[in-house]
Design a protein around this motif. Structure first.
Motif, PDB file in Angstrom:
ATOM      1  N   GLY A  99       0.819  -1.213   0.000  1.00 37.18           N
ATOM      2  CA  GLY A  99       0.000   0.000   0.000  1.00 37.18           C
ATOM      3  C   GLY A  99       0.848   1.257   0.000  1.00 37.18           C
ATOM      4  O   GLY A  99       0.543   2.219  -0.703  1.00 37.18           O
ATOM      5  N   ARG A 100       1.926   1.243   0.774  1.00 37.63           N
ATOM      6  CA  ARG A 100       2.830   2.393   0.801  1.00 37.63           C
ATOM      7  C   ARG A 100       3.500   2.586  -0.562  1.00 37.63           C
ATOM      8  O   ARG A 100       3.632   3.711  -1.048  1.00 37.63           O
ATOM      9  N   GLU A 101       3.897   1.487  -1.200  1.00 41.46           N
ATOM     10  CA  GLU A 101       4.512   1.575  -2.526  1.00 41.46           C
ATOM     11  C   GLU A 101       3.521   2.104  -3.548  1.00 41.46           C
ATOM     12  O   GLU A 101       3.882   2.945  -4.379  1.00 41.46           O
ATOM     13  N   ASP A 102       2.290   1.636  -3.477  1.00 43.78           N
ATOM     14  CA  ASP A 102       1.256   2.113  -4.413  1.00 43.78           C
ATOM     15  C   ASP A 102       0.997   3.597  -4.223  1.00 43.78           C
ATOM     16  O   ASP A 102       0.820   4.332  -5.198  1.00 43.78           O
ATOM     17  N   ALA A 103       1.006   4.066  -2.985  1.00 44.52           N
ATOM     18  CA  ALA A 103       0.766   5.489  -2.703  1.00 44.52           C
ATOM     19  C   ALA A 103       1.902   6.344  -3.234  1.00 44.52           C
ATOM     20  O   ALA A 103       1.668   7.459  -3.718  1.00 44.52           O
ATOM     21  N   LYS A 104       3.117   5.836  -3.180  1.00 46.45           N
ATOM     22  CA  LYS A 104       4.276   6.590  -3.701  1.00 46.45           C
ATOM     23  C   LYS A 104       4.188   6.764  -5.217  1.00 46.45           C
ATOM     24  O   LYS A 104       4.639   7.769  -5.752  1.00 46.45           O
TER      25      LYS A 104
END
Length: 79
Positions: free
Chosen positions: A72-77
């Motif tokens: 999720g953090r990677e997708d948000a970046k």
């Protein structure tokens, strides 16, 4: 994943000890693979190793949540 799949086939044929061995081999290669921990929990439950089964299941769940959060953090970046 291939080792885990072999373990699954063995589990389906009632070869619990052999299945457990394959799940453990998969975890030796990748200790952070939640699927192998989950399947290990299943075979341990069938063998009536309830304490070990609960520990494996909790590890599986913890790893799955951690990996989903990281994804999720990677997708948000990327947005």
């Amino acid at each position: 994943r291939a080792l885990t799949n072999i373990g699954n086939l063995l589990l389906e044929t009632g070869e619990d000890e052999a299945a457990e061995g394959y799940y453990r081999r998969a975890l030796d290669l990748n200790p952070d693979y939640p699927g192998a921990h989950h399947n290990l929990a299943v075979v341990q439950r069938r063998q009536r190793k309830l304490g070990a089964s609960v520990r494996s299941l909790k590890t599986s769940q913890r790893l799955a949540v951690r990996q989903a959060s990281a994804q999720g953090r990677e997708d948000a970046k990327e947005r």
